[in-house]
Design a protein around this motif. Sequence first.
Motif, PDB file in Angstrom:
ATOM      1  N   VAL A  69       0.833  -1.200   0.000  1.00  0.00           N
ATOM      2  CA  VAL A  69       0.000   0.000   0.000  1.00  0.00           C
ATOM      3  C   VAL A  69       0.865   1.246   0.000  1.00  0.00           C
ATOM      4  O   VAL A  69       1.911   1.294   0.650  1.00  0.00           O
ATOM      5  N   ILE A  70       0.421   2.251  -0.783  1.00  0.00           N
ATOM      6  CA  ILE A  70       1.040   3.577  -0.801  1.00  0.00           C
ATOM      7  C   ILE A  70      -0.010   4.560  -0.318  1.00  0.00           C
ATOM      8  O   ILE A  70      -1.138   4.555  -0.807  1.00  0.00           O
ATOM      9  N   GLY A  71       0.344   5.406   0.622  1.00  0.00           N
ATOM     10  CA  GLY A  71      -0.592   6.392   1.148  1.00  0.00           C
ATOM     11  C   GLY A  71      -0.075   7.796   0.927  1.00  0.00           C
ATOM     12  O   GLY A  71       1.039   8.131   1.353  1.00  0.00           O
ATOM     13  N   ARG A  72      -0.866   8.616   0.234  1.00  0.00           N
ATOM     14  CA  ARG A  72      -0.505  10.021  -0.027  1.00  0.00           C
ATOM     15  C   ARG A  72      -1.227  10.902   0.971  1.00  0.00           C
ATOM     16  O   ARG A  72      -2.463  10.926   1.020  1.00  0.00           O
ATOM     17  N   ALA A  73      -0.483  11.614   1.809  1.00  0.00           N
ATOM     18  CA  ALA A  73      -1.062  12.556   2.767  1.00  0.00           C
ATOM     19  C   ALA A  73      -1.448  13.817   2.002  1.00  0.00           C
ATOM     20  O   ALA A  73      -0.651  14.731   1.838  1.00  0.00           O
ATOM     21  N   GLY A  74      -2.659  13.859   1.499  1.00  0.00           N
ATOM     22  CA  GLY A  74      -3.140  14.947   0.667  1.00  0.00           C
ATOM     23  C   GLY A  74      -4.005  14.391  -0.443  1.00  0.00           C
ATOM     24  O   GLY A  74      -4.281  13.190  -0.487  1.00  0.00           O
ATOM     25  N   ILE A  75      -4.416  15.252  -1.362  1.00  0.00           N
ATOM     26  CA  ILE A  75      -5.328  14.826  -2.428  1.00  0.00           C
ATOM     27  C   ILE A  75      -4.578  14.375  -3.668  1.00  0.00           C
ATOM     28  O   ILE A  75      -4.780  13.282  -4.179  1.00  0.00           O
ATOM     29  N   GLY A  76      -3.691  15.206  -4.187  1.00  0.00           N
ATOM     30  CA  GLY A  76      -3.070  14.949  -5.481  1.00  0.00           C
ATOM     31  C   GLY A  76      -2.132  13.762  -5.460  1.00  0.00           C
ATOM     32  O   GLY A  76      -1.316  13.611  -4.551  1.00  0.00           O
ATOM     33  N   VAL A  77      -2.249  12.898  -6.468  1.00  0.00           N
ATOM     34  CA  VAL A  77      -1.370  11.727  -6.572  1.00  0.00           C
ATOM     35  C   VAL A  77      -0.654  11.717  -7.923  1.00  0.00           C
ATOM     36  O   VAL A  77      -0.364  10.666  -8.490  1.00  0.00           O
ATOM     37  N   ASP A  78      -0.359  12.910  -8.421  1.00  0.00           N
ATOM     38  CA  ASP A  78       0.364  13.000  -9.687  1.00  0.00           C
ATOM     39  C   ASP A  78       1.770  12.408  -9.569  1.00  0.00           C
ATOM     40  O   ASP A  78       2.392  12.092 -10.591  1.00  0.00           O
ATOM     41  N   ASN A  79       2.274  12.286  -8.355  1.00  0.00           N
ATOM     42  CA  ASN A  79       3.625  11.770  -8.142  1.00  0.00           C
ATOM     43  C   ASN A  79       3.656  10.249  -7.962  1.00  0.00           C
ATOM     44  O   ASN A  79       4.687   9.685  -7.595  1.00  0.00           O
ATOM     45  N   VAL A  80       2.528   9.576  -8.209  1.00  0.00           N
ATOM     46  CA  VAL A  80       2.475   8.117  -8.109  1.00  0.00           C
ATOM     47  C   VAL A  80       2.022   7.546  -9.451  1.00  0.00           C
ATOM     48  O   VAL A  80       1.029   7.997 -10.023  1.00  0.00           O
TER      49      VAL A  80
END
Length: 527
Positions: A69-80
Amino acid sequence: MTKPKVLISDKMDPQAAQIFRERGCEVDEITGLKPEELIEIIGKYDGLAIRSSTKVTKEIIDAATNLKVIGRAGIGVDNVDIPYASAKGIVVMNTPFGNSITTAEHAIALMFALARQLPEADASTQAGKWEKNRFMGVEVTGKTLGLIGAGNIGSIVASRALGLRMKVVAFDPFLTPERAIEMGAEKVDLETLLAKADFITLHTPLTDQTRNILSAENLAKTKKGVRIINCARGGLIDEAALKEGLESGHIAGAALDVFAVEPAKENPLFGTPNFISTPHLGASTSEAQVNVALQVAEQLSDYLISGGVTNALNMPSLSAEEAPKLRPYMALAEKLGSMIGQLSHDVIPRISIHTEGAAAELNQKPIVSAVLAGFLRTQTDTVNMVNAPFLARERGIEVREIKTEREGDYHTLVRVSVKTSQGERSVAGTLFGNAAPRLVELFGIKVEADLDGNMLYIANTDAPGFIGAVGTTLGEAGINIGTFHLGRREAGGEAILLLSVDGSVPQELLCKIDALPSVRRVTPLKF
C-alpha cells in the motif's frame, strides 16, 4: 506474527509515526531520499507514506517487492504511477477530506481579495501612497457564485457562500437534484453558469473531460466583469485566454493558486492587472497538515493490520468494520472464481457475479474483485484483489454484477458464471454458519463440498461400481482420499465426483482415471 513495516519518506507531523506504532506497525522516518536511495531500501517495506516530494515511479515500484500500500497525505497523486502500481497489486490511497476545509477557505479568501483588490491596495499603501479612490471594490452579498465541481470541497465553498448571502449555481455532471437542494445550490448546465455567475470557482479534478474547461471559447461566454478563482488543479483554465480576458477588461479579476506548470516561477499571467497568485497554498494550514498526516497513518495501518480500505484510488473501499464481515464472502468468492477458472479451458469473454440474500446486501466490489482474483490466478501468479479488475479489463473480459436481495434456497448465495463456447457455465456457493465457504452447485448439478487443498473433479456417466473403480485406482497408487462429494442430474445420466486427496495427483495417474469406463473428464484442482 511479524509486524508490517512502513516507511515515511516525506516530512509529516510526528504524530503519524506514533499512530503507526500504536496500531502495531514498525515505522521508519527517512526523508529527503534520492530515487536511487529509495530503490535500495524500499524492498523491505509493506507500506509507504508520502506527501508530494517522493515520486513513486515504475522503477521504485519494481524494487518494492513487498509493498502492499502507498498512502498520499493529501489529495493529489500526480507523483504516483497509479496504473503501474495497480498492475503490481499495490493499493494507492489518498486523504481527500483532510484539507477540504482549508482549500475551501482559501478559495473564499481569494474571492474576497479579488472583490476588494486587497493585494494591490496593500502594495500601494506600503509604498507610501494613499490611493483611496483607486481601489473601488464590489460586495459579494447578493452576487451569484458559480461552482464548477460540487463535490466535497465545492459543497463547503457553497455553504460559506450562502452564509455570505450569495446565490449559488453549480455545474457538476454527478450532482443529483436532491443533493443540489441539500447544498442550497441551483443545478445548471455549464453555459447557464457562465452566463449567470459574478464569481466562478473551480473544484474539480483534472481529467480529459475537465482539461481547459474554461477555454477561450467558454471564457468568452462568461458575464462581463466576472471574477475567477481556481484552487483545484492547474490545466482547468486556458491561461493565455485568461490573460487576454483580463487585459481586455471582460474579466474583472482572477486568482489562481494552481498553474498548468508548477512550480510556476514564470508565467505569462504574472504582472497582469487584477491578477492574484499564490503558490499552491490551498492545503497549507497547520491544521490541514496535521489532519492529512494522521489520516494517512490511520488508513495505512487499518489496511496492513485489519484489511480495511479507505479512500483507495484503485480498489473498492472496505472499512475496518466491514472487513471481518466480508472476509468469509471474499474467501468464498475467490474459491468459486478459482474453481471455474481451473475448469474452463476456453477464452472467457464474460464473467457474471450474482449474489442472493444476505450476500446481496453487502458491498459488492470486494466480492467481485475476489472472484476475478481467484479466476485470474489460474492464469498468472501476480494477481490479487487490487490488480484483478485491471487485468480483467486488459484481457477484454466483460464483468457483470447482479444482485437479488430475496433469499432463494439458501440464506446467502454467490454464483459465478462464465460465457464459454458451449454456453453459460456456473458454480455457486454459500457460507455455513456465516463463516465456512461451501460449494453447493456445479454446472447445474447440486453437489456440496468444501473447496480446500488438492481435489479431483471427475465428470462421468452415472453407473454402478464407478466410485469403487476410482477408489481402487487411487488406492493402488498410494493416494489417500479425504472426502467424497457426489452429484448427478438423474439416475444413469451426467454425474460429478469431487474428492479431496492428500497431495497432488501425478499426470500418469490422471490418465489412468481418465481411461476408466464412464469417465468423461478428469481435472485436478488446487485451492
